[in-house]
Scaffold this active site. Structure first.
Site, PDB file in Angstrom:
ATOM      1  N   LYS A  22      26.709  36.386  21.208  1.00  0.00           N
ATOM      2  CA  LYS A  22      25.910  35.541  20.828  1.00  0.00           C
ATOM      3  C   LYS A  22      25.228  35.765  19.125  1.00  0.00           C
ATOM      4  CE  LYS A  22      22.090  33.231  22.442  1.00  0.00           C
ATOM      5  NZ  LYS A  22      20.630  33.518  21.291  1.00  0.00           N
ATOM      6  N   ASN A  23      24.239  36.642  19.466  1.00  0.00           N
ATOM      7  CA  ASN A  23      23.272  36.630  18.021  1.00  0.00           C
ATOM      8  C   ASN A  23      24.337  37.468  17.507  1.00  0.00           C
ATOM      9  OD1 ASN A  23      21.178  35.487  20.293  1.00  0.00           O
ATOM     10  ND2 ASN A  23      19.891  38.037  20.012  1.00  0.00           N
ATOM     11  N   CYS A 123       8.846  28.153  19.188  1.00  0.00           N
ATOM     12  CA  CYS A 123       9.543  27.294  20.078  1.00  0.00           C
ATOM     13  C   CYS A 123       9.275  27.743  21.409  1.00  0.00           C
ATOM     14  CB  CYS A 123      11.222  28.492  19.912  1.00  0.00           C
ATOM     15  SG  CYS A 123      10.551  30.280  19.689  1.00  0.00           S
ATOM     16  N   ARG A 128       6.986  32.353  16.916  1.00  0.00           N
ATOM     17  CA  ARG A 128       8.540  32.451  15.716  1.00  0.00           C
ATOM     18  C   ARG A 128       8.268  32.279  14.314  1.00  0.00           C
ATOM     19  NH1 ARG A 128      13.203  32.528  19.436  1.00  0.00           N
ATOM     20  NH2 ARG A 128      14.150  34.170  18.628  1.00  0.00           N
ATOM     21  N   ILE A 130       8.225  32.358  10.030  1.00  0.00           N
ATOM     22  CA  ILE A 130       9.375  32.747   9.334  1.00  0.00           C
ATOM     23  C   ILE A 130       8.533  33.468   8.272  1.00  0.00           C
ATOM     24  CG2 ILE A 130      11.563  32.159  10.403  1.00  0.00           C
ATOM     25  CD1 ILE A 130      10.812  30.157   7.821  1.00  0.00           C
ATOM     26  N   ASP A 313      15.476  40.455  25.008  1.00  0.00           N
ATOM     27  CA  ASP A 313      16.286  39.764  25.350  1.00  0.00           C
ATOM     28  C   ASP A 313      16.710  40.263  27.724  1.00  0.00           C
ATOM     29  OD1 ASP A 313      16.056  37.831  23.828  1.00  0.00           O
ATOM     30  OD2 ASP A 313      18.041  38.344  23.218  1.00  0.00           O
ATOM     31  N   ARG A 405      23.589  27.889  25.817  1.00  0.00           N
ATOM     32  CA  ARG A 405      23.632  27.997  24.155  1.00  0.00           C
ATOM     33  C   ARG A 405      24.009  29.232  23.837  1.00  0.00           C
ATOM     34  NH1 ARG A 405      18.146  28.250  23.141  1.00  0.00           N
ATOM     35  NH2 ARG A 405      19.219  29.710  21.421  1.00  0.00           N
TER      36      ARG A 405
END
Ligand code: UD1
Length: 427
Positions: A22-23, A123, A128, A130, A313, A405
């Site tokens: 996914k990432n 989130c 998080r 940027i 993760d 997801r």
């Protein structure tokens, strides 16, 4: 909303194909914005986040064609063509659903000279910010404005220019944005203290296949010599080390014997070392990794940190496994400040876990008991599935959309290796 029902206690056994990462997919997809020629990604996982990214690309003027995967059962291939960039705006409605939308910022800026992306906001697992993405783009000459919930970036006349960027904190996303912007900037860019997660290596390799000049791939210092244009390419998304690690925990927690087809040992050394210390046997087979557990698990002391250390993760999934270990484990989360939301849910299933700031002490219990639990984020959801696989009785996991997801056909993959698991609609 769907929920997943698991009747725990089955020993998992068999072979399971690992999907594309996914990432990696979420940083390879925006590479399509960097060229007017077609980019084909193969082995893309079938996930909600990949679909959302496809829609975002469509908004920006990229045509997308999806085909059945050339890899057999799992995944699919997508060809993207950004003949022209029709819009440089990533709207709030898409960004709020998927934080990784911020990864269009660097490519849009590099190709079209401007980009306006909704700020992703907080989130579930932490603030998080940027700021590092923005500082990196500023170092390449971009002007950044923040207004009305959007970040607007503009390249100088003549386009981005090479620069030197030293990241104060290792950031996967900021490294990706900087790298995608630098490949089309004039002159040389050096990224110091860059993230070196395998997904960054995958991104760099895809960019090289598109004609980019990058040195130091796989290290914390990337040197990029900007080129005038990139061309199309066909690139295979790497296999998902976090999905593989999650199913390794599923084998471990059920005392199972599972071969993870396509899992790559070099991407998973910290995960494998953790499993082995806990008493799980991990061997390399010609086709992937085989995980064999005998039902007894030992405790661990683990701290999450950027690659090659233990990934954040995988923290939640290891916690479920260690909830059944013989002894006390100590886990420390150094990457995100609020990543223990699975703890109260695991406690409802009988786990003994105490959180002190960033550290969690997990005292192994004899057994877990099935319960109704609520998924809070993607990896936390997986920890509840794992607990359910081992628990006595029935576990109902609500808010399954988090799992969709990031885990391709989770219940099909698990039931094929012996789990008693089903998805039920209409929560
Ligand atoms: C990516 C992964 C996510 C993984 C994380 C860490 C994707 C789509 N997501 O997220 O699954 O958990 O890496 O391995 O690939 N930070 C700042 N300022 C910034 C950016 C980050 O302070 O501008 C901080 C973050 O708050 C965090 C740390 O840096 O504490 C690492 O975050 P980062 O590596 O950027 O995570 P993501 O790229 O968002």
């Amino acid at each position: 909303m769907d929920r997943i029902i698991i009747r725990g206690g089955n020993r998992l056994q068999g072979r399971l194909a690992i999907s594309g990462a996914k990432n990696a997919a979420l940083t390879l997809l925006p590479c399509s914005l960097l060229t007017d020629e077609p980019l084909t990604l193969t082995n893309l996982p079938r996930l909600a986040d990949v679909d959302s990214f496809g829609h975002l690309l469509n908004e920006l003027g990229v045509s997308t064609t999806v085909k059945r995967g050339s890899n057999g059962e799992i995944g699919r291939d997508m060809t993207m063509k950004a003949k022209v960039i029709a819009s440089t705006v990533a709207p709030y409605d898409i960004v709020r659903k998927m934080r990784a939308s911020i990864l269009v910022l660097g490519p849009l800026l590099a190709r079209a000279g401007e980009a306006k992306v909704s700020l992703p906001g907080g989130c579930a697992i932490g603030n998080r910010p940027i700021d590092l993405h923005l500082k990196a783009l500023e170092a390449l000459g971009a002007e950044i404005e923040l207004a009305a919930g959007y970040v607007k970036a503009t390249a100088p006349a003549g386009g981005l220019r090479g620069g030197r960027i030293g990241f104060p904190v290792v950031s996967v996303g900021a490294t990706e944005n900087a790298l995608m912007a630098a490949v089309l900037a004039r002159g040389e860019t050096v990224l110091e203290n860059a993230a070196r997660e395998p997904e960054i290596t995958d991104l760099a390799r895809c960019l090289v296949a598109m004609g980019a000049k990058i040195e130091g791939i796989g290290t914390e210092r990337l040197t990029i010599e900007g080129v005038d244009r990139l061309h199309g390419a066909r690139y295979q998304v790497m296999s998902d080390r976090i999905e593989a690690g999650s199913y390794a925990c599923a084998a471990a927690i059920t005392g199972g014997d599972v071969e993870l087809l396509g899992a790559r040992i070099e991407d998973m050394e910290a995960i494998i070392s953790g499993l082995r210390t806990a008493g799980v046997t991990v061997t390399e087979t010609g086709e992937g990794l085989r995980i064999i557990a005998d039902g007894k698990l030992g405790p661990l002391t683990l701290s999450t940190a950027p690659f090659p250390a233990f990934p954040t993760d995988m923290q939640a999934q290891f916690m479920s496994m260690l909830a059944l270990a013989d002894g006390a484990s100590v886990l420390t989360e150094t990457i995100f400040e609020n990543r223990y939301m699975h703890v109260p849910e695991l406690a409802r299933m009988g786990a003994d876990i105490q959180v002190h700031g960033r550290t969690a002490v997990v005292r192994g219990v004899d057994h877990l008991i099935g319960a109704e639990v609520m998924a809070t984020d993607l990896r936390a959801s997986m920890s509840l599935i794992l607990a359910g696989l081992a628990a006595r009785g029935e576990t109902k996991v609500h808010r399954v959309y988090h799992l969709d997801r990031g885990y391709e056909r989770l219940e099909e993959k698990l039931s094929a290796i012996g789990a008693d698991i089903e998805r039920v609609g209409n929560d």
